[in-house]
Design an enzyme around this catalytic site. Sequence first.
Site, PDB file in Angstrom:
ATOM      1  CB  SER A  15      -0.880  -0.014   1.255  1.00  0.00           C
ATOM      2  OG  SER A  15      -1.643   1.160   1.302  1.00  0.00           O
ATOM      3  N   GLY A  16       0.649   2.131  -0.922  1.00  0.00           N
ATOM      4  CA  GLY A  16       1.464   3.341  -1.024  1.00  0.00           C
ATOM      5  C   GLY A  16       2.671   3.186  -1.930  1.00  0.00           C
ATOM      6  CB  ALA A  17       4.157   0.308  -3.719  1.00  0.00           C
ATOM      7  CE  LYS A  19      -1.226  -1.752  -4.912  1.00  0.00           C
ATOM      8  NZ  LYS A  19      -0.441  -1.204  -3.781  1.00  0.00           N
ATOM      9  CB  THR A  20      -3.533   4.450  -7.292  1.00  0.00           C
ATOM     10  OG1 THR A  20      -4.060   3.368  -6.522  1.00  0.00           O
ATOM     11  CG2 THR A  20      -4.672   5.302  -7.806  1.00  0.00           C
ATOM     12  CB  SER A  87      -2.439  -9.168  -5.400  1.00  0.00           C
ATOM     13  OG  SER A  87      -1.689  -8.316  -6.208  1.00  0.00           O
TER      14      SER A  87
HETATM   15  P1  ADP Z   1      -0.913   2.377  -4.045  1.00  0.00           P
HETATM   16  O1  ADP Z   1      -1.986   2.461  -5.104  1.00  0.00           O
HETATM   17  O2  ADP Z   1       0.173   1.415  -4.398  1.00  0.00           O
HETATM   18  O3  ADP Z   1      -1.461   2.145  -2.675  1.00  0.00           O
HETATM   19  P2  ADP Z   1      -0.707   5.178  -4.484  1.00  0.00           P
HETATM   20  O4  ADP Z   1      -0.433   5.324  -5.940  1.00  0.00           O
HETATM   21  O5  ADP Z   1      -2.099   5.405  -4.001  1.00  0.00           O
HETATM   22  O6  ADP Z   1      -0.169   3.770  -3.995  1.00  0.00           O
HETATM   23  O7  ADP Z   1       0.237   6.127  -3.653  1.00  0.00           O
HETATM   24  C1  ADP Z   1       1.610   6.276  -3.940  1.00  0.00           C
HETATM   25  C2  ADP Z   1       2.031   7.649  -3.512  1.00  0.00           C
HETATM   26  O8  ADP Z   1       3.406   7.789  -3.784  1.00  0.00           O
HETATM   27  C3  ADP Z   1       1.301   8.748  -4.287  1.00  0.00           C
HETATM   28  O9  ADP Z   1       1.054   9.825  -3.441  1.00  0.00           O
HETATM   29  C4  ADP Z   1       2.306   9.110  -5.359  1.00  0.00           C
HETATM   30  O10 ADP Z   1       2.150  10.432  -5.794  1.00  0.00           O
HETATM   31  C5  ADP Z   1       3.612   8.927  -4.584  1.00  0.00           C
HETATM   32  N1  ADP Z   1       4.767   8.684  -5.447  1.00  0.00           N
HETATM   33  C6  ADP Z   1       5.922   9.336  -5.342  1.00  0.00           C
HETATM   34  N2  ADP Z   1       6.784   8.908  -6.270  1.00  0.00           N
HETATM   35  C7  ADP Z   1       6.148   7.976  -6.974  1.00  0.00           C
HETATM   36  C8  ADP Z   1       6.515   7.183  -8.101  1.00  0.00           C
HETATM   37  N3  ADP Z   1       7.716   7.272  -8.634  1.00  0.00           N
HETATM   38  N4  ADP Z   1       5.625   6.303  -8.596  1.00  0.00           N
HETATM   39  C9  ADP Z   1       4.406   6.186  -8.027  1.00  0.00           C
HETATM   40  N5  ADP Z   1       3.986   6.922  -6.970  1.00  0.00           N
HETATM   41  C10 ADP Z   1       4.848   7.814  -6.449  1.00  0.00           C
END
Ligand code: ADP
Length: 208
Positions: A15-17, A19-20, A87
Site C-alpha cells: 500500500s502506497g507503493a 500502483k494507483t 495482492s
Molecule cells: P498504491 O496504489 O500502491 O497504494 P498510491 O499510488 O495510491 O499507492 O500512492 C503512492 C504515492 O506515492 C502517491 O502519493 C504518489 O504520488 C507517490 N509517489 C511518489 N513517487 C512515486 C513514483 N515514482 N511512482 C508512483 N507513486 C509515487
Amino acid sequence: MVSSRACTIWFTGLSGAGKTAITNALVPLLKARGCKVEVLDGDIVRANLSKGLGFSKEDCDIKIRRLGFVCQLLTRHGVFAIAAAISPDKTGRDENRTLIKDFVEVYVKASLETCIQRDVKGLYKNVLAGESRKFTGLSDPYEPPDNPEVICDTERETPSAGAQKIVRKLEQLDYLVPLAGAAENGDGEYIDDDEELVRQRLEALGYL
Ligand code: ADP
C-alpha cells in the site's frame, strides 16, 4: 492505432507503493492507442465486488480470485484490464496468471519505510497507532514476485516513467503495436518525436 491483443496488467506492491499513481499515468497512454481499458483498483473493488469480505487470509484469497475472474472476462473480450491491488500472495497471483494467460505482472517496488513515509491514505499511521487491524507489510507478509514482466521502482522512477516502461513491455510482448517512427533511448523510454506524438494524441482525446 489498434492493439494486437488485450491482456491483464496485474499490479502488485505494498500500500502506497504507487500502483494507483502508475495506473493513472498508464491509462491515457493505452487509450491514446485505441485500447479499451478497465481499471479494477483495490479500493474500488473492495466497495462492490468484494463487499462484505474481511481481511482474513481466506477472504483475501477470495478477493484475488474474484478480481482475476473479472479480469479474465474483460481480457477475453478485448479489454485491457488493470488490476491494482496489493495482492500479497504469490500463489494467488500465479493462479490468475494461469487462468488469464495474457497476464503481465508489474511489481511496484518501494520499501516499507518509503510507503510508511508516504502514507497516502493514513492507513499505516492507524495500524502503527494500534487503531486498526492486520496490515500487509506490518503484521502480514508481502511476497514480491520472482519474475514479474516489469518492475517499477517508485523510489527511483516517476509514475510516468513507470507507465512508459509498461507500454514498452506490452509492445515487446505483442500486446501493443509499436508507434511508427518511435525511437528509444536504450532504457525502453521514448524520446523526442514519439513523446510529441503521444502528447498530441492525448491532447486530441481531451486528456491534456
Ligand atoms: P498504491 O496504489 O500502491 O497504494 P498510491 O499510488 O495510491 O499507492 O500512492 C503512492 C504515492 O506515492 C502517491 O502519493 C504518489 O504520488 C507517490 N509517489 C511518489 N513517487 C512515486 C513514483 N515514482 N511512482 C508512483 N507513486 C509515487
